[in-house]
Write an enzyme that holds these catalytic residues in place. Structure first.
Site, PDB file in Angstrom:
ATOM      1  N   ASP A  56      32.409  37.598  47.059  1.00 29.35           N
ATOM      2  CA  ASP A  56      31.428  36.583  46.685  1.00 29.35           C
ATOM      3  C   ASP A  56      32.064  35.204  46.508  1.00 29.35           C
ATOM      4  O   ASP A  56      31.359  34.197  46.448  1.00 29.35           O
ATOM      5  CB  ASP A  56      30.664  36.987  45.417  1.00 29.35           C
ATOM      6  CG  ASP A  56      31.565  37.253  44.231  1.00 29.35           C
ATOM      7  OD1 ASP A  56      32.563  37.985  44.404  1.00 29.35           O
ATOM      8  OD2 ASP A  56      31.287  36.753  43.126  1.00 29.35           O
ATOM      9  N   HIS A  57      33.398  35.147  46.468  1.00 32.46           N
ATOM     10  CA  HIS A  57      34.118  33.875  46.383  1.00 32.46           C
ATOM     11  C   HIS A  57      34.831  33.510  47.685  1.00 32.46           C
ATOM     12  O   HIS A  57      35.000  32.325  47.984  1.00 32.46           O
ATOM     13  CB  HIS A  57      35.155  33.930  45.256  1.00 32.46           C
ATOM     14  CG  HIS A  57      34.549  34.024  43.899  1.00 32.46           C
ATOM     15  ND1 HIS A  57      34.419  32.946  43.046  1.00 32.46           N
ATOM     16  CD2 HIS A  57      34.004  35.078  43.242  1.00 32.46           C
ATOM     17  CE1 HIS A  57      33.832  33.329  41.935  1.00 32.46           C
ATOM     18  NE2 HIS A  57      33.560  34.621  42.029  1.00 32.46           N
ATOM     19  N   HIS A 112      37.731  38.404  45.801  1.00 33.86           N
ATOM     20  CA  HIS A 112      36.429  39.063  45.806  1.00 33.86           C
ATOM     21  C   HIS A 112      35.485  38.352  46.781  1.00 33.86           C
ATOM     22  O   HIS A 112      35.456  37.122  46.861  1.00 33.86           O
ATOM     23  CB  HIS A 112      35.837  39.088  44.406  1.00 33.86           C
ATOM     24  CG  HIS A 112      36.596  40.005  43.487  1.00 33.86           C
ATOM     25  ND1 HIS A 112      36.414  40.016  42.115  1.00 33.86           N
ATOM     26  CD2 HIS A 112      37.555  40.947  43.738  1.00 33.86           C
ATOM     27  CE1 HIS A 112      37.214  40.923  41.577  1.00 33.86           C
ATOM     28  NE2 HIS A 112      37.917  41.493  42.530  1.00 33.86           N
ATOM     29  N   HIS A 147      40.152  33.848  43.992  1.00 38.13           N
ATOM     30  CA  HIS A 147      40.575  35.247  44.108  1.00 38.13           C
ATOM     31  C   HIS A 147      39.845  35.879  45.278  1.00 38.13           C
ATOM     32  O   HIS A 147      38.945  35.291  45.875  1.00 38.13           O
ATOM     33  CB  HIS A 147      40.338  36.019  42.811  1.00 38.13           C
ATOM     34  CG  HIS A 147      38.912  36.140  42.384  1.00 38.13           C
ATOM     35  ND1 HIS A 147      38.101  35.054  42.121  1.00 38.13           N
ATOM     36  CD2 HIS A 147      38.134  37.245  42.146  1.00 38.13           C
ATOM     37  CE1 HIS A 147      36.911  35.469  41.744  1.00 38.13           C
ATOM     38  NE2 HIS A 147      36.901  36.795  41.764  1.00 38.13           N
TER      39      HIS A 147
END
Length: 301
Positions: free
Chosen positions: A63-64, A61, A59
């Site tokens: 941090d990913h 976000h 996804h």
């Protein structure tokens, strides 16, 4: 199937020890969630993964996904996501094969609308991103987060009968079905608490947080307010709660569920028709009858 975790150096209250970047297969590999755009992390990930056949994002976000474009470019592999600039669009059911691994893409909305999980059926394994984390529960932040869709996603993942979960944060989950059931039960318990509190009197979201999360530290209250709001929006969509006012001062009232007089689906608020039927009736030029006053007898047909 070879699976290696490379932990990103971004620990926080949101990410636990950091983001898990997963290397799946061997020569070539599939990389899931390269994580933040941190040079030392991407260097370590490249050493563990090269050569790379596919780079996948669960996804959007940061941090990913923040480092995904740079990582895909440096390893010369295509980037795939449900929705990410420069990535090839993942479709539900898409298959990715490399290095003795085969992953099936499962659209898993709820934590975010674009969330995708990856299922390795031969190994009964799930790579869940933020849909399921290794410790604690997942944050649902509306409007991009949607609790009703999240619960449907959990049921879909449970139907796959996975054995192991490789989450986006935290440790590996060895009892995947138990963890998914735990998540479903936890959300059902939170909903029960919200409904019981509203049954006593109309409440603001802040009132509900104070009642339900009284034993938690004060610094979790803002996050808890977003989770409570997600529950309230689900109840509203089901015709079981109504919002009065705007902003933080808005109060929520418990309602008896109502069914659309035309199609039978749940009605949001106090109306007699669902939004879809109201739109259809307007397009057809049929004005819906005015709702009857409380306590009045229905008109004869």
């Amino acid at each position: 199937m070879r699976i290696v975790r490379i932990l990103a150096p971004n620990p926080s209250v949101y990410t636990l020890e950091g983001t898990n970047s997963w290397v799946v297969g061997d020569g070539p590999t599939i990389v899931i969630d390269p994580g933040p755009d941190n040079r030392s992390h991407l260097d370590e990930l490249e050493r563990a993964a090269a050569p790379v056949a596919h780079v996948l994002i669960t996804h959007h976000h940061e941090d990913h996904a923040e480092g995904a474009g740079a990582f895909a470019e440096r390893v010369g592999a295509p980037l795939h996501a449900w929705q990410w600039e420069g990535a090839e669009r993942i479709k539900d059911g898409a298959r990715f094969s490399a290095g003795g691994a085969e992953l099936l893409a499962i659209h898993a909305p709820g934590h975010s609308a674009d969330h995708v999980a990856f299922h390795a059926p031969d190994d009964s394994a799930l790579f869940t991103g933020d849909t399921v984390v290794g410790r604690g529960t997942t944050f649902i932040d509306p409007p991009d987060g949607d609790l009703a869709r999240y619960l449907a996603t959990l049921e879909r993942l449970l139907a796959l009968a996975p054995r192991t979960i490789y989450p986006g944060h935290g440790p590996v989950v060895l009892d995947a079905k138990g963890k998914l059931r735990e998540y479903l039960l936890h959300r059902a318990e939170r909903e029960r608490e919200v409904v019981e509190a509203l049954a006593a009197a109309p409440r603001t979201a802040e009132d509900l947080v104070a009642a339900i999360y009284a034993a938690y530290p004060p610094d979790v209250r803002p996050l808890a307010a977003r989770l409570v709001t997600a529950h309230l929006m689900k109840l509203e969509a089901e015709g079981r709660a109504a919002k009065n006012g705007r902003g933080a001062d808005a109060t929520w009232t418990l309602l008896e569920p109502r069914s659309c007089a035309r199609c039978g689906r749940p009605v949001k608020g106090r109306g007699n028709y669902c939004g879809s039927c109201l739109l259809t009736m307007l397009q057809e030029g049929h004005a819906p009858p005015a709702p009857a006053e409380e306590g009045s007898a229905p008109a004869e047909s």
